[in-house]
Design a protein around this motif. Structure first.
Motif, PDB file in Angstrom:
ATOM      1  N   LEU A   9      69.616  95.829  43.737  1.00 44.45           N
ATOM      2  CA  LEU A   9      68.739  94.374  43.467  1.00 44.45           C
ATOM      3  C   LEU A   9      69.125  93.408  44.653  1.00 44.45           C
ATOM      4  N   LEU A  10      70.458  92.854  45.181  1.00 52.62           N
ATOM      5  CA  LEU A  10      70.794  92.118  46.547  1.00 52.62           C
ATOM      6  C   LEU A  10      69.655  92.773  47.444  1.00 52.62           C
ATOM      7  N   ALA A  11      69.549  93.576  48.161  1.00 51.50           N
ATOM      8  CA  ALA A  11      68.901  94.265  49.143  1.00 51.50           C
ATOM      9  C   ALA A  11      67.615  93.976  49.632  1.00 51.50           C
ATOM     10  N   LEU A  12      66.607  93.618  47.706  1.00 46.74           N
ATOM     11  CA  LEU A  12      65.926  93.551  47.250  1.00 46.74           C
ATOM     12  C   LEU A  12      65.583  92.189  47.346  1.00 46.74           C
ATOM     13  N   TYR A  13      66.559  91.252  46.390  1.00 42.53           N
ATOM     14  CA  TYR A  13      66.264  90.107  46.594  1.00 42.53           C
ATOM     15  C   TYR A  13      66.654  89.214  47.598  1.00 42.53           C
ATOM     16  N   VAL A  14      67.656  89.232  48.184  1.00 40.64           N
ATOM     17  CA  VAL A  14      68.054  88.067  49.014  1.00 40.64           C
ATOM     18  C   VAL A  14      67.202  87.966  50.021  1.00 40.64           C
ATOM     19  N   PRO A  15      65.941  88.969  50.725  1.00 43.31           N
ATOM     20  CA  PRO A  15      64.779  88.546  51.618  1.00 43.31           C
ATOM     21  C   PRO A  15      64.315  88.319  51.322  1.00 43.31           C
ATOM     22  N   LEU A  16      63.469  88.442  49.795  1.00 44.22           N
ATOM     23  CA  LEU A  16      62.892  87.031  49.653  1.00 44.22           C
ATOM     24  C   LEU A  16      63.337  86.163  48.566  1.00 44.22           C
ATOM     25  N   ARG A 149      56.805  96.873  46.780  1.00 41.67           N
ATOM     26  CA  ARG A 149      56.554  97.608  45.566  1.00 41.67           C
ATOM     27  C   ARG A 149      57.793  99.108  46.292  1.00 41.67           C
ATOM     28  N   TYR A 150      57.115  99.022  48.051  1.00 42.73           N
ATOM     29  CA  TYR A 150      58.060  99.583  48.412  1.00 42.73           C
ATOM     30  C   TYR A 150      59.149  99.813  48.755  1.00 42.73           C
ATOM     31  N   GLU A 151      60.385  98.099  48.528  1.00 43.87           N
ATOM     32  CA  GLU A 151      61.300  97.710  48.501  1.00 43.87           C
ATOM     33  C   GLU A 151      61.462  97.481  50.120  1.00 43.87           C
ATOM     34  N   ARG A 152      60.739  96.826  51.062  1.00 44.95           N
ATOM     35  CA  ARG A 152      60.921  96.782  52.021  1.00 44.95           C
ATOM     36  C   ARG A 152      60.808  95.044  52.761  1.00 44.95           C
ATOM     37  N   ALA A 153      61.772  94.670  51.708  1.00 42.66           N
ATOM     38  CA  ALA A 153      61.201  93.158  51.616  1.00 42.66           C
ATOM     39  C   ALA A 153      61.897  92.209  53.188  1.00 42.66           C
ATOM     40  N   GLY A 154      62.022  92.700  53.651  1.00 43.59           N
ATOM     41  CA  GLY A 154      63.442  92.357  54.930  1.00 43.59           C
ATOM     42  C   GLY A 154      61.954  91.634  55.966  1.00 43.59           C
ATOM     43  N   ILE A 155      60.883  92.777  55.318  1.00 42.71           N
ATOM     44  CA  ILE A 155      59.835  92.436  56.601  1.00 42.71           C
ATOM     45  C   ILE A 155      59.503  91.323  56.406  1.00 42.71           C
ATOM     46  N   ILE A 156      59.265  90.942  54.824  1.00 44.82           N
ATOM     47  CA  ILE A 156      58.143  89.246  54.660  1.00 44.82           C
ATOM     48  C   ILE A 156      59.366  88.198  55.164  1.00 44.82           C
ATOM     49  N   SER A 157      61.031  88.426  55.583  1.00 45.61           N
ATOM     50  CA  SER A 157      61.479  86.920  55.868  1.00 45.61           C
ATOM     51  C   SER A 157      61.157  86.718  57.239  1.00 45.61           C
ATOM     52  N   VAL A 158      61.417  87.721  57.386  1.00 48.80           N
ATOM     53  CA  VAL A 158      60.944  88.094  59.194  1.00 48.80           C
ATOM     54  C   VAL A 158      59.462  87.030  59.542  1.00 48.80           C
ATOM     55  N   ALA A 159      59.145  86.837  58.943  1.00 46.24           N
ATOM     56  CA  ALA A 159      56.814  87.226  58.913  1.00 46.24           C
ATOM     57  C   ALA A 159      56.790  84.990  58.427  1.00 46.24           C
ATOM     58  N   PHE A 270      65.540  72.429  44.987  1.00 43.86           N
ATOM     59  CA  PHE A 270      66.500  73.638  46.131  1.00 43.86           C
ATOM     60  C   PHE A 270      66.794  75.076  45.104  1.00 43.86           C
ATOM     61  N   SER A 271      66.592  75.409  43.882  1.00 46.38           N
ATOM     62  CA  SER A 271      66.756  76.120  43.410  1.00 46.38           C
ATOM     63  C   SER A 271      65.817  76.938  43.306  1.00 46.38           C
ATOM     64  N   TRP A 272      64.707  76.167  43.041  1.00 48.67           N
ATOM     65  CA  TRP A 272      63.072  76.915  42.677  1.00 48.67           C
ATOM     66  C   TRP A 272      62.362  77.936  43.556  1.00 48.67           C
ATOM     67  N   GLY A 273      63.588  78.373  44.976  1.00 46.13           N
ATOM     68  CA  GLY A 273      62.831  79.164  45.546  1.00 46.13           C
ATOM     69  C   GLY A 273      63.449  80.038  45.634  1.00 46.13           C
ATOM     70  N   PRO A 274      64.573  80.355  45.462  1.00 47.00           N
ATOM     71  CA  PRO A 274      65.449  81.318  45.084  1.00 47.00           C
ATOM     72  C   PRO A 274      65.156  81.908  43.514  1.00 47.00           C
ATOM     73  N   LEU A 275      64.278  81.081  42.650  1.00 42.97           N
ATOM     74  CA  LEU A 275      64.323  82.228  41.397  1.00 42.97           C
ATOM     75  C   LEU A 275      63.153  82.774  41.348  1.00 42.97           C
ATOM     76  N   ASN A 276      61.796  81.695  42.711  1.00 40.78           N
ATOM     77  CA  ASN A 276      60.859  82.747  42.842  1.00 40.78           C
ATOM     78  C   ASN A 276      60.799  83.723  43.003  1.00 40.78           C
ATOM     79  N   ALA A 277      61.756  84.039  43.558  1.00 42.78           N
ATOM     80  CA  ALA A 277      62.131  85.553  44.521  1.00 42.78           C
ATOM     81  C   ALA A 277      62.593  86.771  42.899  1.00 42.78           C
ATOM     82  N   LEU A 278      62.849  85.425  42.086  1.00 44.32           N
ATOM     83  CA  LEU A 278      63.181  86.188  40.574  1.00 44.32           C
ATOM     84  C   LEU A 278      61.561  87.467  40.229  1.00 44.32           C
ATOM     85  N   GLN A 279      61.142  86.716  39.489  1.00 42.18           N
ATOM     86  CA  GLN A 279      59.671  87.748  39.109  1.00 42.18           C
ATOM     87  C   GLN A 279      59.601  88.276  39.932  1.00 42.18           C
ATOM     88  N   GLN A 280      59.286  88.754  41.326  1.00 42.44           N
ATOM     89  CA  GLN A 280      59.367  90.153  41.815  1.00 42.44           C
ATOM     90  C   GLN A 280      60.009  90.787  42.367  1.00 42.44           C
TER      91      GLN A 280
END
Length: 438
Positions: A9-16, A149-159, A270-280
């Motif tokens: 969960l953290l591996a998916l959530y942290v980049p988002l 969906r395929y758990e490659r969220a790290g690319i998103i933060s780089v982009a 400041f908390s809204w960005g981290p919270l938006n990632a939860l839904q995804q």
């Protein structure tokens, strides 16, 4: 059914979460860029108007991300959703041309919105550029959904980091030489998001595997039935913002509260960005009841931690340090902002639970319940505005905080109740399977 762990969960959530935090830098960068141009005050006001209109205009494509996470389990589903997005994006672009390039624009800004004529005139060229903004926004979100969906969220933060670098280059390097700061801001936004969309596309397509020769039938009715309530939800969400501002202005100490309100929001945002990632994350991994229980504990930990942080900040001397040192506001503004900021200190936990219940419903295809819950939020906010206009016993800043909090609680309750009472759709050949691709 693969069990989900806190580590995954953290591996998916942290980049988002990181991507969301990076996106909060976009607005300050644009403001800094416009402020360095001639006639900065005029063009800052003009860009503010253009951006507010563009947020509503782009709203129908925002939920393409959630739909992509839930539905893109292969090429057939991806191509089906891409066709739907292109139709929607094309329709929005045509609408933008019909409004921003014609006399309809004057009717909208001067007569309906009451924007002063010099600001409305200065905002128009920026909106002409932002007419084409939903196309790269939707394309980017379509392919971000595949990556999540395929758990490659790290690319998103780089982009997202690349997007901000491109945006800063456009704003500060003189690549686009113009004395129109609003146009410069709009150009930076469009160029930045277009580059970001390109960066996420190639790895997303690679994850889908070899492209098949046939894509099967196109279940348009099922897809639109799934997506339209999500698009409507985003539109309703955008509508609530000007409603709350109207109430803030109409309540007691309205003029001073309008100045205090952005300060209050800046503390809680400041908390809204981290919270938006939860839904995804929830849509991506909540594929059976055991995983949903684990995800709920994760959501409560994130929402509870952010709420505890806000409570610590708003109920101690740290709040005074923020008001006086960071924001530099007067004692009068601080007196209005303090109780409002304290009320909103519990909003992260409410938003986290909203994300959990909404994510489950989207995953299960119950998007009409999601839309009805947003209607409940808007109804409560509208009732609060009516009360502020009629009685106005509270200061505008406190009213705004109560409106956001009560609307959020109403939506959370409606999502929970709808999830309990709504029956899952019966499987049909037209529906796209939403099982987890692991």
């Amino acid at each position: 059914m693969t069990p989900v762990s806190w580590r995954s969960l953290l591996a998916l959530y942290v980049p988002l979460m990181l991507s969301g935090l990076l996106m909060t830098l976009e607005a300050p960068l644009i403001v800094a860029g416009i402020a360095r141009q001639p006639a900065a005050e005029l063009f800052l006001a003009a860009f503010g108007v253009a951006f507010a209109i563009a947020l509503i205009y782009e709203a129908p494509v925002i939920m393409v991300l959630e739909a992509s996470i839930a539905l893109t389990d292969g090429w057939a589903a991806y191509l089906r959703l891409r066709r739907a997005y292109l139709l929607l994006g094309g329709a929005l672009t045509a609408l933008g041309i019909a409004v921003f390039f014609t006399p309809v624009y004057d009717l909208l800004t001067a007569h309906l919105m009451g924007i002063p004529e010099p600001i409305a005139r200065a905002a128009r060229p920026a909106l002409m550029i932002l007419t084409f903004w939903p196309l790269p926004i939707g394309w980017r979100r379509l392919h971000q959904g595949v990556l999540i969906r395929y758990e490659r969220a790290g690319i998103i933060s780089v982009a997202t980091g690349i997007r901000l670098l491109i945006l800063a280059a456009v704003l500060f390097s003189g690549v686009f030489r113009t004395a129109d700061g609003a146009v410069l801001g709009a150009l930076a936004m469009v160029v930045g998001v277009t580059v970001e969309a390109v960066v996420v596309t190639i790895p997303a397509l690679t994850l889908l595997g070899p492209r098949p020769g046939a894509t099967g039938q196109r279940p348009w009715r099922a897809l639109w039935s799934y997506y339209w309530p999500l698009a409507g939800t985003t539109l309703l969400q955008q509508t609530s913002r000007p409603l709350i501002t109207t109430g803030v202005a109409a309540a007691r100490d309205g003029a001073l509260s309008l100045a205090a309100w952005p300060v209050v929001l800046s503390i809680s945002m400041f908390s809204w960005g981290p919270l938006n990632a939860l839904q995804q994350v929830i849509i991506a991994v909540a594929d059976h009841e055991a995983n949903r229980r684990r995800v709920l504990r994760f959501v409560l930990a994130i929402g509870g931690g952010l709420t505890a942080t806000l409570v610590l900040v708003t109920h101690t001397a740290l709040l005074d340090v923020l008001f006086r040192q960071a924001f530099g506001i007067s004692s009068a503004l601080a007196a209005l902002a303090t109780p409002a900021a304290r009320l909103l200190s519990v909003i992260p936990l409410v938003m986290a639970l909203q994300s959990y219940f909404r994510g489950r419903l989207i995953r299960d295809g119950r998007t009409r319940v999601v839309q009805r819950a947003m209607l409940a939020n808007l109804a409560v906010v509208a009732g609060a505005v009516a009360g502020a206009l009629t009685f106005g016993p509270l200061s505008g800043a406190v009213f705004g905080a109560l409106a956001i909090l009560s609307g959020g609680v109403a939506e959370m309750g409606a999502l929970w109740w709808g999830g309990r009472t709504a029956a899952a759709p019966a499987p049909t050949p037209e529906m796209v399977e939403v099982s987890r691709p692991l």
